[in-house]
Each structure stands twice: as C-alpha cells, then as structure tokens.
Design a protein around this motif. Structure first.
Motif, mmCIF file in Angstrom:
data_model
loop_
_atom_site.group_PDB
_atom_site.id
_atom_site.type_symbol
_atom_site.label_atom_id
_atom_site.label_comp_id
_atom_site.label_asym_id
_atom_site.label_seq_id
_atom_site.Cartn_x
_atom_site.Cartn_y
_atom_site.Cartn_z
ATOM 1 N N LEU A 147 -9.394 -18.730 -3.992
ATOM 2 C CA LEU A 147 -9.200 -17.759 -2.911
ATOM 3 C C LEU A 147 -10.224 -17.967 -1.807
ATOM 4 O O LEU A 147 -9.896 -17.946 -0.626
ATOM 5 C CB LEU A 147 -9.323 -16.327 -3.449
ATOM 6 N N PHE A 148 -11.446 -18.179 -2.229
ATOM 7 C CA PHE A 148 -12.534 -18.281 -1.260
ATOM 8 C C PHE A 148 -12.479 -19.591 -0.477
ATOM 9 O O PHE A 148 -12.505 -19.607 0.750
ATOM 10 C CB PHE A 148 -13.888 -18.146 -1.961
ATOM 11 N N SER A 149 -12.361 -20.700 -1.222
ATOM 12 C CA SER A 149 -12.472 -21.998 -0.565
ATOM 13 C C SER A 149 -11.210 -22.321 0.226
ATOM 14 O O SER A 149 -11.277 -22.893 1.306
ATOM 15 C CB SER A 149 -12.741 -23.100 -1.603
ATOM 16 N N ARG A 150 -10.067 -21.946 -0.276
ATOM 17 C CA ARG A 150 -8.857 -22.343 0.420
ATOM 18 C C ARG A 150 -8.352 -21.313 1.424
ATOM 19 O O ARG A 150 -7.710 -21.633 2.395
ATOM 20 C CB ARG A 150 -7.765 -22.665 -0.600
ATOM 21 N N PHE A 151 -8.611 -20.009 1.084
ATOM 22 C CA PHE A 151 -8.030 -18.972 1.952
ATOM 23 C C PHE A 151 -9.082 -18.056 2.592
ATOM 24 O O PHE A 151 -8.752 -17.104 3.283
ATOM 25 C CB PHE A 151 -7.021 -18.128 1.160
ATOM 26 N N GLY A 152 -10.353 -18.349 2.310
ATOM 27 C CA GLY A 152 -11.414 -17.536 2.901
ATOM 28 C C GLY A 152 -11.423 -16.098 2.419
ATOM 29 O O GLY A 152 -11.928 -15.208 3.088
ATOM 30 N N ILE A 153 -10.824 -15.874 1.243
ATOM 31 C CA ILE A 153 -10.768 -14.511 0.714
ATOM 32 C C ILE A 153 -11.876 -14.317 -0.316
ATOM 33 O O ILE A 153 -11.954 -15.055 -1.293
ATOM 34 C CB ILE A 153 -9.408 -14.225 0.036
ATOM 35 N N ASN A 154 -12.752 -13.326 -0.081
ATOM 36 C CA ASN A 154 -13.745 -12.955 -1.086
ATOM 37 C C ASN A 154 -13.110 -11.865 -1.936
ATOM 38 O O ASN A 154 -12.992 -10.711 -1.527
ATOM 39 C CB ASN A 154 -15.016 -12.458 -0.398
ATOM 40 N N TYR A 155 -12.672 -12.242 -3.149
ATOM 41 C CA TYR A 155 -11.870 -11.314 -3.958
ATOM 42 C C TYR A 155 -12.561 -9.967 -4.129
ATOM 43 O O TYR A 155 -11.921 -8.924 -4.057
ATOM 44 C CB TYR A 155 -11.566 -11.915 -5.331
ATOM 45 N N SER A 156 -13.913 -10.011 -4.315
ATOM 46 C CA SER A 156 -14.617 -8.766 -4.633
ATOM 47 C C SER A 156 -14.668 -7.799 -3.459
ATOM 48 O O SER A 156 -15.085 -6.663 -3.605
ATOM 49 C CB SER A 156 -16.018 -9.063 -5.150
ATOM 50 N N THR A 157 -14.257 -8.270 -2.275
ATOM 51 C CA THR A 157 -14.247 -7.355 -1.134
ATOM 52 C C THR A 157 -12.854 -6.792 -0.842
ATOM 53 O O THR A 157 -12.688 -6.015 0.094
ATOM 54 C CB THR A 157 -14.780 -8.052 0.138
ATOM 55 N N LEU A 158 -11.883 -7.216 -1.632
ATOM 56 C CA LEU A 158 -10.532 -6.638 -1.459
ATOM 57 C C LEU A 158 -10.594 -5.163 -1.829
ATOM 58 O O LEU A 158 -11.470 -4.729 -2.580
ATOM 59 C CB LEU A 158 -9.522 -7.372 -2.338
ATOM 60 N N PRO A 159 -9.665 -4.366 -1.324
ATOM 61 C CA PRO A 159 -9.692 -2.929 -1.597
ATOM 62 C C PRO A 159 -9.748 -2.637 -3.097
ATOM 63 O O PRO A 159 -9.055 -3.275 -3.893
ATOM 64 C CB PRO A 159 -8.364 -2.422 -1.004
ATOM 65 N N GLU A 160 -10.579 -1.655 -3.457
ATOM 66 C CA GLU A 160 -10.716 -1.292 -4.876
ATOM 67 C C GLU A 160 -9.388 -0.816 -5.460
ATOM 68 O O GLU A 160 -9.132 -0.963 -6.640
ATOM 69 C CB GLU A 160 -11.771 -0.194 -5.024
ATOM 70 N N ARG A 161 -8.571 -0.201 -4.646
ATOM 71 C CA ARG A 161 -7.269 0.259 -5.128
ATOM 72 C C ARG A 161 -6.489 -0.886 -5.778
ATOM 73 O O ARG A 161 -5.858 -0.714 -6.815
ATOM 74 C CB ARG A 161 -6.462 0.828 -3.972
ATOM 75 N N PHE A 162 -6.560 -2.079 -5.127
ATOM 76 C CA PHE A 162 -5.804 -3.206 -5.662
ATOM 77 C C PHE A 162 -6.473 -3.781 -6.916
ATOM 78 O O PHE A 162 -5.810 -4.237 -7.830
ATOM 79 C CB PHE A 162 -5.663 -4.315 -4.616
ATOM 80 N N ARG A 163 -7.804 -3.759 -6.908
ATOM 81 C CA ARG A 163 -8.528 -4.426 -7.992
ATOM 82 C C ARG A 163 -8.736 -3.520 -9.203
ATOM 83 O O ARG A 163 -8.901 -3.986 -10.321
ATOM 84 C CB ARG A 163 -9.892 -4.912 -7.487
ATOM 85 N N LEU B 94 0.811 -1.208 0.000
ATOM 86 C CA LEU B 94 0.000 0.000 0.000
ATOM 87 C C LEU B 94 0.849 1.265 0.000
ATOM 88 O O LEU B 94 0.549 2.233 -0.705
ATOM 89 C CB LEU B 94 -0.929 -0.014 1.232
ATOM 90 N N ARG B 95 1.932 1.234 0.786
ATOM 91 C CA ARG B 95 2.789 2.428 0.869
ATOM 92 C C ARG B 95 3.378 2.771 -0.507
ATOM 93 O O ARG B 95 3.387 3.921 -0.942
ATOM 94 C CB ARG B 95 3.944 2.186 1.845
ATOM 95 N N ALA B 96 3.846 1.743 -1.219
ATOM 96 C CA ALA B 96 4.473 1.969 -2.527
ATOM 97 C C ALA B 96 3.441 2.444 -3.549
ATOM 98 O O ALA B 96 3.740 3.292 -4.400
ATOM 99 C CB ALA B 96 5.151 0.692 -3.010
ATOM 100 N N LEU B 97 2.214 1.903 -3.442
ATOM 101 C CA LEU B 97 1.175 2.338 -4.381
ATOM 102 C C LEU B 97 0.792 3.799 -4.124
ATOM 103 O O LEU B 97 0.574 4.574 -5.054
ATOM 104 C CB LEU B 97 -0.054 1.437 -4.278
ATOM 105 N N CYS B 98 0.728 4.167 -2.848
ATOM 106 C CA CYS B 98 0.400 5.558 -2.522
ATOM 107 C C CYS B 98 1.511 6.496 -2.998
ATOM 108 O O CYS B 98 1.244 7.623 -3.441
ATOM 109 C CB CYS B 98 0.193 5.717 -1.015
#
Lengths: 256, 256, 256, 256
Positions: free
Chosen positions: A190-206, A48-52
C-alpha cells in the motif's frame, strides 16, 4: 369454527430458552450482500454511507432493547451482546434472534433514504441471525476480539485488492498477488505502490463500529418556552480498539 | 491481529438443525402492533391498506424461498410453510426464522409508501418469529385450520366491538357486552343492531390471506419489439376456506 | 439450611421434550465391549449365552415400558421403539434414554449368573444410549432395516473372519483376505473352504433378535389348589426378517 | 442386503452437545424407590447398607470417568460434576447421561450381594438421569448446597417421622404432627420425646456423601515377592459440610 379442536397443535412448539448466566450474542449477517452492494454501486473497499446506515440500524436495535450491553459491527455484519442476566422473552432464542433481525432490517430500509439519498433501494436487504452463548467474560471478550481482528484482516486485504484493481489489474490478478501474503507485505504494498499509510486510514474502516450507551446532554424545550438541559443514556458509535484492556478499563460497566 | 487465536469461540455455536421429514412452519407476529396501529391510525376493525401491505411482504418472502409451499396470514401475523424435504441452510432453525423475519420486515417498510402513501412511517415495525415442526400432513392442516378459525373468531369479535364503540359505547362497555358471548349472539347483534350481515363481509377479513404459487401468464417484451406470452409460477393471494377438504383437493401439489 | 435460597439453580434445567407425533427410537450400544468380551472369553463369532442375556435384558425393558412397541437387537446393541403417541415422562429425552440404559444394564448384571453360570462377572458392563425421532412409518421401517442389514453384514464378515482365524490365519491375514470382498465371495469361501452353508446358520445370528409382545397362555395356581389358564401379553423374542413386508403384514398392530 | 440404502436414517440423529465452558452436573434419581425399599425391607429412616451400596456405585462411576471432579449423594440420588473443560464424547448430553445411569445401575446390582448379603435382589433397580449446565463456579456451589440442604431437611423430617411411627403413631398421624413444623420444633421433639440429639446422629445421614479423589498409598506386590508402596488418586467418600467455604478452601483443585 371450533378453534379449541385444533389447539393441540401448540403442543408441537418447543422450548428454546437459552441457558441462564451466560452472555447472549446475537450476530446478524447480510445475505447475498455481494450482489446487493453491486446492485447499489457501493464504493470499494468501504462505502461510508452504507456503513453509517448499518450503524444507524444497530443504534435502533440497541435503543430498543435495554438488555443489550454493547454491539460491534463491520462490513455487513453486526453482533449484539445481551447481558448475562437478560430475561427478555424468557431468553427464548428464536424470539431474540428474530426480533433483532427484524428490527435491524426494518430500520435499515427505513433509514436508507437519509443515508443514500441519491440511490433508490432496488432490492430488499436481508440479514440472517444466530444466538451464541458465552459463559465467561473472558470468552465474550475473545469473541469480540475475534470479530475486530477479522475487521482488520478483511479491511487490509480489501484495501490492497481494490487499490490493485483500480490501478488496472483484473480481480483475478489482484487476488493472485495477495494470496497467502502476510500483513507486512500488504502494508508495504500500500505504501510503496499507492502511497497509502494504512495506519492513517479512518478508524471506522480499520476497527469497525462499537455501539455503547453514553450519557448525553439533551436540550429539552419546556412548556413555558425555556429550554432545560437533561442527561440521558443514548447509543453512541465509537471506532476504537476493543481487543486491548484499555477499552474495558474505561467501561467497567459493560462486563459488570 | 492473530485472528486464529480467538477462533475457538466458534465452538460455542450450537447446532439447531430441525428434524428432517417434518413440515416447518415459521410464524411471524407483530411486536407491539396495538401501539403501532394507533400511531398510524389504522382503520378498525380492519385496515385494508395495512392488510394488503402484510400480503405484499408475505409474497416477497414466498417469492424468495422456493421451499415455501404456502403461507397464511391474518391481522399482524403470518405463517410460512416450508416443505418436509426443505434443505435450505441445512434446516437450521435460527437461519430460517431470522431470514423470514428479516425479509418480511424489510419488505414491509420498503412497500409501506405504496400501500399507505398518505401516512408517513413514524416508527420501525418489528416481527418476532418461531419455527414449529409438524410431522404429519393432517397436523399441518390442523395448524392452518387453527389459524383460520382464529381469524374468524377474532374478526367476528372485533367487528362487533368496533360497531359498538362507533355507536357510542366505551371500549369497556363494548368488551363487557361481548364477554363470553357465542357466535350466534354476535351475528345477531351485528344484524339486528347494525344491519350488518357478517357472512357478506369481505372474505379477506373473515378468512385471512392464503399465499400460494400459481401459473400466471406474463407479457414479455422481446428485443425485436414484439411481445411474447410466457408462463411462470408466481405468489398469489387468495381469501378462501382452507379448513374444509375442497381447497386441498384443488391444490394437491401443496401437500404432495 | 435455607434450601429455598439455592433453589434458583433449578432454572438452569432445560426442557428436552421430544417432538410429538414421531416414533422415538432409543438405541443402546455396549461401551468397550470388545474388551469386555475378551475378558469373559465370549465365544466367537457369536456367544449364544451372551446374546440370550442381551435378549433377557431387552425383555425386562419392554416389560417395564408399555409404550415400547418393539425392540431389535444384535451383538452388543439394542433399539427400543416407543410409540408416536408415547407421553411417558412428558417425552423428555434424557429421562427416556437414561431409564432404558439404566434398566437394561441393571438387568444385564442381574440375569448374568443365570445365563453364564460358570463365568463370574469380572467387570461392570456399560451401555450408552441416544434417542432418535422418526416422523414417518416408512422411515422407522428403514431404520429397522438398516439395523438388520447391519446384522447380516457383520455376521457374515465375522463368521468368515473367525473361520479363517481358527484355521490358523493371523487376525491381520484374515482381515486382509476379507477386505472389500462381496457377499458372494464370503458365502463361497465359507462353503468351499469350511463346509459352512451360511444360510443354514441359526437365524438368531443372521437376523438378530426382535422383541414384540404376544398373547401367551399361562397356568395360574388358584387359592383352592386348582390351576386356571389365563392369557396375557408378554414380550417374546423372534429371529425373523423385518425388512420385507411379510413381518409387518403379520403384525399390523406394531405400526397402527 | 444393501445397508447403504437405509443409511440416510442417520440424518435424523440430532446433535446434543452441551455448551463448552460450563460445569456439567449429571444427576441420577432412583425410579420407584419407595416401593423398591419396601420390597427389600430397607431400614428406616436410613439403611446404612443401602447407602453404602449407593456410594460404592458412585465410586465406580467416578473411577471410570476422569473428567468427574466430584459427586454428591443422598438417599436414592447422586449428582456427578464433570469439569468445565470435559470433552468426553464431545460433551454429548445423551452419551454422558446414559453412560452414568448405565454404569451406576450395573454397579449397584453387581455390588448388591457384598452390601446386602442376606437380602436377595427381588426387582431390578432403575435410575433416571439428566444433565444440567452451570456456567459459574458460584452457581455450581449453590447447586451442591441445594442438594446438601435438601439432605438435611429430609433427614430431619424422616428421623422425626419414623421415631413417631415406631412409638405407635400411624403414618398419617406422624405426617400430621410434622406438617409445616420448623427445624427447631423437630429438634426439640426428637430430644424431649425420644432422647435423640439430632446433631450427634451420623454425619452420613445428616450431610450425605461427597465423593472426591484422594491420594492413597497402596501396597503393591512386586514380582520378586517384596512389597512396594505406591501412591495413586482414588475415589473416597466423605460426609462433611460442603455449603460453607471450609471444604472448598481445603480442596482448591475441585473448582480450579
């Protein structure tokens, strides 16, 4: 010291004026940033720091050149869109490309300590640049859509890749698992193995970063001590979809 | 997110490869440096710290690109000479120009505190760049002679100008006195009025900076604690005449 | 009819001046000449009349542009070498290329009846052109060697091919027999099967055409009826080796 | 005869592909046509035979290249408009410019005897060419308006000029009388002094020539002796206003 005797060498300079009536996109790309990221231990998949810091450098460029309508950035690249009617430096390609690359790089170093206060700069960062012309508004939009689609594709891949690596896989294994896989597969992984809902990741990254100018209200200290509110246009960073029509309907001035 | 649907926009990128078999000179010029110098209160007519910083940034560029044979700098400009046979980035003009401008600018900011420790950087410096091709060795030498003659002419003028200003003249009066004057007049003015023998001023001010690679001996700490002498090529800065043949006879490898 | 209101469209014209200090080669190539040759029943493998017509058109071009040092032609192509110092039309590429293509094509049609009196022109011939820059004399010589080596290779192949076809083979069989064969094989084939000693074939076919200017003596009719001898430089066509040094030693003015 | 040893010279060829998505206008101009017209005693101010020959050559060009949407000609110049999406020869500028110049010139000579049967061709005509890009439809229309306004202005001037000369003035006197005069003055001069109503002069002279493709019905002889009507697109020459909207409304396919 007869300087004039040598001045004929100026005749070897060539004219690289860009065709009028076209959008000018100047795109910068970090050179050797894989190594640069490792050297400074940037977080994976996104620091995040580098992107900012990238956004800050981009705002410096947008703030300097009034002919820039907007900019779009992701990872270690940034695209700056100069208006069709831009006459800056006679539209000379080398002038525009070098100045954008120069200012961006200088700002990146200048603002580094503010964004990565605990990480001393251990190498000089470098960005290459190029200018591309787009005659039609629709093609310019397709260019920006191309970059934003790229942001999504890279980020989904990288999010999976680093999740796998952090879960114990080697990088080779992680690449092997993802090779040729579709979006759905990666979202599911991402969801099944790591519990990550991709669509909820920060918009900056997506979605990357969109720099436009917006009217902001600033407090101005007057000589008599009172403060006064003033409005001015300032570069702001958004993280939103620029592929669909909504964005362009909300900002008709960008293509006007 | 069908990226491929947008990829046709790459067809709008044009090929800007530079003609093979020619010397490539990339020249950088400070943008808005009159204001930048005032803002940071650079000494007049020459600020040694700022000139050394320029040289430091130039050495960073020469150190990065092996295809650079030499560089020449004065004031807020620097020229980098890439070899005729350089194939870096396929000789694409925008790549070469942007990378040199980017690295130079980033290094200028990075090394600023070491050269001007008491002067905080108050603005982001910026350099524009261009590439010029010289097919013949003799024309390349004329190019470099042109820049060095320019250094001399500017420095003689500026030395007189600031001597007049420091003696109490207004800047308008100083310009008026010097307008159209010949070298002899200016040399005499410096000597008779200010006791300055121009030819004894530092060569750095009168001849600019020449960056070439030289074999230097470095002490290398070995794992067992002993030190070992090693030789390697490193960018060094000279302040010498490059108009006459002597320099080129002493460095035949530069044009080889 | 306010013309001035539309004149801004001139700003869209771009500058295509060619780098100074380089040889300019303008090469023309017949477009669709396989079909054009068949249509006019040109003799195979070489039609002397058609080759002489090419040379005639080339002489018209060399005669028109004093900056052309020499020309080299073979089959349906011709290369014109403009001097390094040529300033014709400000060295604008499109001007030089279009004028050479235009004059060559117009002359080709104009002189057709004199060279092929029994063959009415049944289609309009067309030549495309391009300009290529060569900074070094040695590279220019390599360019010309490239074309002359090509002449030899093509002519040897074509001589074999048409000998085979005229002896009863189909064109497919002839190509199959020659595919990948070396020079020695083809020389031997010509000699053993067809009694042709390749090295005794006309030099025009084996070496192409070289156009240079030579001092010629012309008879000039005076007003009083007497004739007077005058010397002038005129384009002449040679068929000689230009790969080895001999030619260049005999014509030092060409590269001077 | 190692051709491959020389083939590196191909690396000196540069890429001159024209930006996609733009109209390409190739404009030809007669070189030295003042002299060429005098030599062949063309009629003044307009030689109908010579103008028809220009149109004939233009039709040959339009007939050859399907990517040409339309052409506009006046005096000794002709502009050919290639479609935005044209991919002919990879949009390489030198190819397009040289082929148009070559074919036009060859056709001009080829069709000369049919148009000027009593005037033997006494010199080889020559046309230079250039390519200009227009990104927007409106700018293309402005380009064509610029040329047609030029036709009008030149023709009005020339009509006056030659009327004055034919009435006994010297060319210097005629130029002096017309210098700086407005359209109204020239119209009045023609009417009051020579009884010429400018607006009734042939449209060809006042508006130039527009070449577009039109559906024409052709009689085709069948093998059985009967004739059959067929329709096909063929280049036709119009002399009409292309500045106002009417023409473009009638031919929407031209800009589609």
């Amino acid at each position: 010291m007869a300087k004039s005797k040598y001045e004929y060498v100026k005749l070897y300079e060539t004219d690289d004026r860009l065709l009028p009536g076209c959008w000018i996109v100047v795109r910068l790309d970090g050179k050797g940033f894989t190594k640069f990221c490792e050297l400074h231990e940037f977080e994976k998949p996104n620091d995040l720091r580098a992107l900012c810091l990238m956004d800050e450098a981009a705002k410096a460029v947008v703030g300097e050149f009034q002919d820039i309508r907007m900019a779009f950035g992701e990872s270690d690249e940034y695209s700056f869109v100069f208006s069709k009617s831009c006459e800056l430096y006679g539209r000379r390609a080398s002038k525009l490309v070098s100045l954008v690359a120069s200012l961006f790089s200088a700002a990146y170093v200048r603002f580094w300590p503010a964004h990565l206060p605990d990480t001393p700069l251990a190498a000089t960062p470098m960005f290459d640049g190029r200018a591309v012309l787009y005659p039609a508004d629709s093609t310019l939009r397709d260019y920006l859509s191309w970059r934003q689609a790229d942001t999504h594709i890279n980020n989904l891949y990288n999010t999976c890749f680093w999740a796998l690596v952090q879960s114990g896989k080697t990088t080779a294994e992680a690449h092997a698992e993802l090779r040729g896989s579709l979006s759905d597969y990666k979202n599911e992984l991402l969801f099944s193995r790591f519990g990550i809902n991709y669509s909820t990741l920060p918009e900056r990254f997506r979605k990357g970063s969109v720099v436009i100018r917006q009217r902001v209200t600033v407090q101005k200290q007057m000589p008599d001590g009172r403060t006064k509110q003033k409005e001015r246009l300032e570069p702001v960073v958004l993280h939103c979809d620029i592929i669909r029509d909504d964005f362009w309907r909300q900002h008709p001035e960008l293509l006007a």
